[in-house]
Design an enzyme around this catalytic site. Structure first.
Site: not given
Ligand code: UGA
Length: 437
Positions: A85, A264
């Site tokens: 994502t 991240c």
């Protein structure tokens, strides 16, 4: 259990191998045929300690297979969604089109009692939307959210023995069945005492986002303190040690330096801010903008420090950049502070020679003009100044006397605050770090 894993990137490849290592029968799917071929041959396309070993043993056991054919997931009881994502090209929001594509591809292959388990990091509200998508497509499969907390470099250990498990499942039909299936697939960790938090979908999604936001905030907090410490002659490492003894604060993730990077933390805080804006709650997490700004400022601070310590002129300055990965035990250069420092120095006119034990290939793919050395000694040879930006053990253990013999000038910027200033100064170095006198 028979499980499928959709997406064989960092998360999916490790998860698939770990599930097979635990005794489950795993079919792992990716759209990238090259990746599937490499993984099928036991070769992960990235560096992760311990992964080749469990990959090889799981493939040999016959419990793990990789494929590009999504229809092979039919018959699995649990389907883990482990696709990326990434940050959107045009904003800070997360791009969740791979999650939607995974659900669309899964749908025709789902049995009525299957459980679809989201592991990808998604904006809160996504899981509810996906659950409705399953329903509206006529599937009675249940959607659960089970966020992943693994750290690169420790991914295998973190997957096999996580410090907690979060099971988000919506109330209604399938609720008990999904929880039982999750408890069964993670039975080894649960019987070893891993705590389980059973919750709803939104909380499960938010746990992950909040955890990464908190970690990022901790790092930027200490980096802000390092700016104050530097201006006042205080020592940020001793400060971190002292506040860290308070167990409410804790010492971990209080290492000041060039800041956080990777695939991240940076993108997750931006995605969280974007989602909060959508909810009309931008001001609730406005501080994350500051966390991001402090973090990016550290990179500029390091670049400026290198140039200042070498006399103020970057043009033709020979700089040895030690490290390219965003952290040690990884070859990941996504949003890497180290790579940004190398690039920034080159843009300022310096002659940069970089070395990293694992990340030179990935770094050169992102920054083709980057000049790399074969080893750390070659990077240091005739350099006017060195900058340590990734704290690999082989850099931390360097003997300043040997380093001094190689360099044109004995100057080092320790952008991870990991070297012993007294030892380097005793060897004749101009040593500087961030927030330490
Ligand atoms: C992070 C989280 O730690 C994992 O729990 C999470 O699962 C993962 O993101 C994810 O969302 O997938 P990771 O990106 O592998 O894991 O790396 P971290 O170990 O968290 O380090 C992140 C960055 O912070 C690195 O650049 C590191 O150098 C930096 N850092 C860390 C500091 O600058 N100071 C510290 O004290 C600690």
């Amino acid at each position: 259990m028979r499980v499928s894993v959709i997406g064989c990137g960092y998360l999916g490849a490790v998860h698939a191998a770990a599930m097979a290592d635990l005794g489950h029968e795993v079919i792992a799917v990716d759209v990238d045929a090259e990746k599937v071929a490499a993984l099928s041959a036991g070769n992960p396309p990235f560096f992760e300690p311990g992964l080749p070993e469990i990959l090889t043993s799981s493939l040999a056991s016959g419990r793990l297979r990789f494929t590009t054919d999504i229809s092979e997931v039919a018959g699995s009881e649990l389907h883990f969604i482990a696709v990326g994502t990434p940050q959107s090209d045009d904003s800070g929001a997360a791009d969740i089109r791979f999650v939607d594509a995974a659900i669309d591809a899964l749908l025709p292959n789902l049995g009525p009692t299957d459980v679809v388990v989201g592991k990808s990091t998604v904006p809160v509200g996504t899981a509810q939307r996906l659950a409705e998508r399953l329903l509206s497509a006529g599937s009675s499969a249940t959607l659960a959210w089970n966020p992943e907390f693994l750290r690169e470099g420790f991914a295998v250990k973190d997957t096999l023995s996580p410090d907690r498990l979060v099971f988000g499942v919506a109330e209604g039909a399938g609720h008990q069945h999904a929880l039982a299936a999750l408890r069964e697939v993670y039975a080894t960790a649960i019987s070893a005492g891993t705590p389980v938090v059973e919750t709803d979908l939104a909380t499960a999604e938010l746990v992950k986002t909040a955890a990464n936001a908190f970690l990022a905030t901790k790092i930027s907090f200490i980096n802000a303190m390092s700016e104050i410490a530097e201006a006042t002659g205080a020592n940020v490492t001793e400060l971190a040690d002292a506040i860290g003894y308070d167990t409410r604060i804790g010492r971990r993730f209080l290492n000041a330096g060039v800041g956080f990077g990777g695939g991240c933390l940076p993108k997750d805080i931006r995605a969280f801010s974007a989602r909060a804006e959508e909810l009309g709650l931008g001001s609730s997490v406005a501080f994350l903008g500051e966390v991001d700004a402090i973090n990016l400022r550290q990179r500029e601070r390091v670049i400026a420090r290198v140039i200042a310590d070498a006399g103020g002129d970057a043009v033709d300055l020979k700089v040895a950049v030690l490290g390219l990965a965003f952290k040690p035990q990884s070859d990941d250069v996504r949003d890497s502070p180290a790579l940004d420092v190398a690039r920034g120095l080159a843009v300022a006119g310096a002659q940069v020679t970089a070395y990293d034990p694992q990340a030179m290939g990935p770094a050169q793919r992102r920054f083709p003009d980057l000049n790399v050395a074969e080893n750390v000694q070659q990077a240091l040879l005739d350099a006017d100044i060195a900058v340590l930006v990734t704290e690999w053990p082989e850099f931390v253990q360097l003997d300043p006397r040997n380093v001094g013999d190689l360099m044109a000038h004995k100057r080092i910027v320790d952008a991870r605050n990991v070297l012993d200033p007294a030892q380097w100064r005793a060897a004749g170095f101009h040593y500087s770090s961030l927030g330490r006198p």
